[in-house]
Motif scaffolding. Structure first.
Motif, mmCIF file in Angstrom:
data_model
loop_
_atom_site.group_PDB
_atom_site.id
_atom_site.type_symbol
_atom_site.label_atom_id
_atom_site.label_comp_id
_atom_site.label_asym_id
_atom_site.label_seq_id
_atom_site.Cartn_x
_atom_site.Cartn_y
_atom_site.Cartn_z
ATOM 1 N N ASN A 75 13.763 44.198 9.108
ATOM 2 C CA ASN A 75 12.890 43.035 9.044
ATOM 3 C C ASN A 75 11.939 43.172 7.856
ATOM 4 O OD1 ASN A 75 10.904 41.088 9.312
ATOM 5 N ND2 ASN A 75 10.862 41.210 11.534
ATOM 6 N N PHE A 76 12.179 42.372 6.834
ATOM 7 C CA PHE A 76 11.347 42.362 5.633
ATOM 8 C C PHE A 76 10.518 41.078 5.540
ATOM 9 C CE2 PHE A 76 14.514 45.468 4.527
ATOM 10 C CZ PHE A 76 13.901 46.333 3.636
ATOM 11 N N SER A 77 10.315 40.393 6.665
ATOM 12 C CA SER A 77 9.709 39.067 6.622
ATOM 13 C C SER A 77 8.318 39.062 5.993
ATOM 14 C CB SER A 77 9.666 38.446 8.018
ATOM 15 O OG SER A 77 8.909 39.242 8.903
ATOM 16 N N THR A 78 7.476 40.029 6.303
ATOM 17 C CA THR A 78 6.140 40.059 5.715
ATOM 18 C C THR A 78 6.228 40.257 4.205
ATOM 19 O OG1 THR A 78 5.230 40.963 7.758
ATOM 20 C CG2 THR A 78 3.894 41.222 5.766
ATOM 21 N N PHE A 79 7.061 41.181 3.786
ATOM 22 C CA PHE A 79 7.271 41.443 2.363
ATOM 23 C C PHE A 79 7.794 40.197 1.647
ATOM 24 C CE2 PHE A 79 10.268 42.938 -0.949
ATOM 25 C CZ PHE A 79 9.369 43.612 -1.782
ATOM 26 N N LEU A 80 8.798 39.551 2.222
ATOM 27 C CA LEU A 80 9.398 38.373 1.606
ATOM 28 C C LEU A 80 8.450 37.179 1.623
ATOM 29 C CD1 LEU A 80 12.990 38.696 3.101
ATOM 30 C CD2 LEU A 80 12.238 39.322 0.799
ATOM 31 N N ASP A 81 7.674 37.027 2.696
ATOM 32 C CA ASP A 81 6.720 35.921 2.775
ATOM 33 C C ASP A 81 5.647 36.004 1.697
ATOM 34 O OD1 ASP A 81 8.085 34.896 4.933
ATOM 35 O OD2 ASP A 81 6.632 35.604 6.441
ATOM 36 N N ARG A 82 5.403 37.184 1.181
ATOM 37 C CA ARG A 82 4.413 37.381 0.114
ATOM 38 C C ARG A 82 5.044 37.335 -1.276
ATOM 39 N NH1 ARG A 82 0.999 42.142 3.112
ATOM 40 N NH2 ARG A 82 0.048 40.757 4.638
ATOM 41 N N ASN A 127 16.986 38.419 7.582
ATOM 42 C CA ASN A 127 15.909 37.841 6.781
ATOM 43 C C ASN A 127 16.343 36.567 6.070
ATOM 44 O OD1 ASN A 127 13.693 40.083 6.746
ATOM 45 N ND2 ASN A 127 15.633 41.143 6.438
ATOM 46 N N GLU A 128 15.679 35.483 6.406
ATOM 47 C CA GLU A 128 15.921 34.225 5.707
ATOM 48 C C GLU A 128 15.450 34.381 4.256
ATOM 49 O OE1 GLU A 128 14.311 29.681 5.938
ATOM 50 O OE2 GLU A 128 14.562 30.770 7.828
ATOM 51 N N GLY A 129 16.249 33.905 3.321
ATOM 52 C CA GLY A 129 15.878 33.983 1.910
ATOM 53 C C GLY A 129 16.160 35.324 1.253
ATOM 54 N N ALA A 155 15.677 37.046 -2.924
ATOM 55 C CA ALA A 155 14.650 38.044 -3.181
ATOM 56 C C ALA A 155 15.188 39.459 -3.364
ATOM 57 C CB ALA A 155 13.655 38.047 -2.017
ATOM 58 N N SER A 156 16.498 39.637 -3.325
ATOM 59 C CA SER A 156 17.045 40.989 -3.414
ATOM 60 C C SER A 156 18.349 40.999 -4.201
ATOM 61 C CB SER A 156 17.296 41.558 -2.014
ATOM 62 O OG SER A 156 18.321 40.821 -1.381
ATOM 63 N N ARG A 157 18.665 42.165 -4.744
ATOM 64 C CA ARG A 157 19.935 42.393 -5.421
ATOM 65 C C ARG A 157 20.371 43.821 -5.101
ATOM 66 N NH1 ARG A 157 19.097 37.769 -5.927
ATOM 67 N NH2 ARG A 157 19.241 36.456 -7.769
ATOM 68 N N TYR A 158 21.688 44.017 -5.040
ATOM 69 C CA TYR A 158 22.254 45.343 -4.781
ATOM 70 C C TYR A 158 23.301 45.634 -5.844
ATOM 71 C CZ TYR A 158 24.946 49.073 -2.566
ATOM 72 O OH TYR A 158 25.598 50.256 -2.309
ATOM 73 N N TYR A 159 23.243 46.838 -6.418
ATOM 74 C CA TYR A 159 24.146 47.231 -7.495
ATOM 75 C C TYR A 159 24.885 48.520 -7.131
ATOM 76 C CZ TYR A 159 21.161 44.063 -10.116
ATOM 77 O OH TYR A 159 20.459 42.958 -10.529
#
Length: 134
Positions: free
Chosen positions: A12-19, A50-52, A56-60
């Motif tokens: 759950n990254f919701s707080t991080f993503l919401d900011r 996590n919505e969105g 907000a993220s990328r994986y390589y």
């Protein structure tokens, strides 16, 4: 202790993503300590939780790279910090990050954001400009 170390329980990254947070992940495909598929699995579980997430993220995946760096014939020199700074400060989401190597001879390639992979489109095989992410 299990709850602190088991990545199945903390996606759950919701707080991080919401900011407005942005996050980049990478993993060497030749990592002998744990599989790049473990990190991919975490990334996919975080996407489900996590919505969105994809905004907000990328994986390589880093071909040939061992645990954090090194490996025979690997392109393990790249700047993800600069990429995330550009993303946060300029709104430019990273796609093809340039990775380079010095041995056995200098060359560069693109690291492509999952699920894309670099495809050779012509030109100098040792140049990242000869590849596109798709």
């Amino acid at each position: 202790m299990q709850g602190r170390t088991d990545s199945y329980g903390w996606t759950n990254f919701s707080t991080f993503l919401d900011r407005g947070g942005k996050i980049l992940f990478y993993h060497g495909v030749s990592d002998a300590w744990f599989s790049a598929y473990d990190t991919l699995g975490f990334y996919q579980r975080a996407a489900e939780a996590n919505e969105g997430w994809s905004d907000a993220s990328r994986y390589y995946h880093v071909p040939g790279m061992g645990h954090c760096a090194g490996g025979a014939n690997t392109y393990d020199s790249f700047d993800l910090l600069g990429a995330v700074v550009d993303w946060v400060e300029n709104g430019e989401a990273p796609e093809g990050v340039i990775a380079s190597r010095e041995n056995p001879e200098p060359a560069s390639r693109k690291l492509c954001a999952y699920p894309e992979h670099p495809h050779y489109i012509g030109g100098d095989e040792a140049s990242a400009d000869s590849y596109e992410c798709r």
